[in-house]
Design an enzyme around this catalytic site. Sequence first.
Site, mmCIF file in Angstrom:
data_model
loop_
_atom_site.group_PDB
_atom_site.id
_atom_site.type_symbol
_atom_site.label_atom_id
_atom_site.label_comp_id
_atom_site.label_asym_id
_atom_site.label_seq_id
_atom_site.Cartn_x
_atom_site.Cartn_y
_atom_site.Cartn_z
ATOM 1 N N ASN A 205 67.298 -44.397 -73.440
ATOM 2 C CA ASN A 205 66.039 -44.240 -74.193
ATOM 3 C C ASN A 205 65.596 -42.714 -73.974
ATOM 4 O O ASN A 205 65.934 -42.047 -73.231
ATOM 5 C CB ASN A 205 64.987 -45.218 -73.472
ATOM 6 C CG ASN A 205 64.646 -45.150 -72.238
ATOM 7 O OD1 ASN A 205 64.468 -43.997 -71.566
ATOM 8 N ND2 ASN A 205 64.411 -46.240 -71.627
ATOM 9 N N GLU A 208 64.810 -41.832 -70.474
ATOM 10 C CA GLU A 208 65.804 -41.360 -69.483
ATOM 11 C C GLU A 208 66.595 -40.228 -70.037
ATOM 12 O O GLU A 208 67.338 -39.570 -68.927
ATOM 13 C CB GLU A 208 66.986 -42.880 -69.748
ATOM 14 C CG GLU A 208 66.564 -43.996 -69.127
ATOM 15 C CD GLU A 208 67.049 -45.354 -69.650
ATOM 16 O OE1 GLU A 208 66.856 -46.404 -68.960
ATOM 17 O OE2 GLU A 208 67.688 -45.287 -70.628
ATOM 18 N N ASP A 275 67.919 -53.366 -74.806
ATOM 19 C CA ASP A 275 69.308 -54.323 -74.433
ATOM 20 C C ASP A 275 69.911 -54.897 -75.800
ATOM 21 O O ASP A 275 70.829 -55.165 -76.037
ATOM 22 C CB ASP A 275 69.165 -55.374 -73.550
ATOM 23 C CG ASP A 275 68.857 -54.845 -71.972
ATOM 24 O OD1 ASP A 275 69.359 -54.175 -71.673
ATOM 25 O OD2 ASP A 275 68.316 -55.451 -71.235
#
Length: 334
Positions: A205, A208, A275
């Site tokens: 993301n 990250e 996810d």
Amino acid sequence: MLIDKIKSARLAKKRPTILVIGDLMIDHYLHGKANRLSPEAPVPVVNLKSEVFTLGGAGNVVQNLVSLGAEVTASGAIGNDIAGAQVLEILSKEGVSTSSVFTNEDRITTIKTRILVDGHQLARLDKECTDHLSAEAENALMKELYSQIENADLVVLSDYNKGFLSPGLTRSIITVAKRFNKKVIVDPKGNNYAKYSGSFIIKPNRSELAVAAKIENVDSKGSLQVAASIVIEQTDVEYLIVTLSEDGIMIFDNNESTVLPVKATEVYDVTGAGDTVLSTISYFIALGLNVLEACEIANHAAAIVIRQIGSATVTVDEIIIELEKELQNLQQIN
């Protein structure tokens, strides 16, 4: 048309086989009411009303893939404890193969306990082990994973930075996957993506990506490009796919980039949307669609789940309905 491709792919290959390797854990929810403060300390007294145990971490990816229709094998390390038994029980009920789930006597199973009062999180208690497996344990696991990788259509690494996917184990998995010409799709964590080198897709993301590229923030398209270039050079990954929450998805292929704006008109909760995106991309690539097509479908899948409260899964039929609605809206406009 994307809808026709989805239907044709399902007919040609009904249940792709996907191996999910990562940090398996339990999400534990305590729901209650609080009407007074404790006489012992300035904290609320929670009157417990219900208790729920669900799969967390890589288990959420597994459940998303099962919901889409994949045949899933899960691999991870758990302890010989109650939470570990719960992981195995839930996976088995989902019809997931657990032959590659490694029970380690020196390890505790990660469990995240959330205390919620009237739907609001009051506190979270984590019990976890973040140590790597021993070299002996990793070698034993790789012997089991060798045939699993060979027989899978695709390999997903779901890394929650809990120590299981050590640099050595991760490199071994990717090396074996490349030997069998299997695509590896990674949901990464940490500040060193070198261990993911040679993967087909890495899907961080925004935050990250900033950590991995060692850039303070990646709020603009230009800073996203710079951060992506750093990670691509570090990992030699074929595709870097960055989820941007309410801003959609950005796909990087060497020096090219494509932005897919978010499809949702209403956003209630983005919990678990990453996810869902990872699972949907993995599922449709395993079915034979290309990366851009898989990302477009994943964007619609994310639109479905973020209109719901809490982590949710999605089915292929729900995605098709979403695509049909978009097509009807475009036809009305034109």
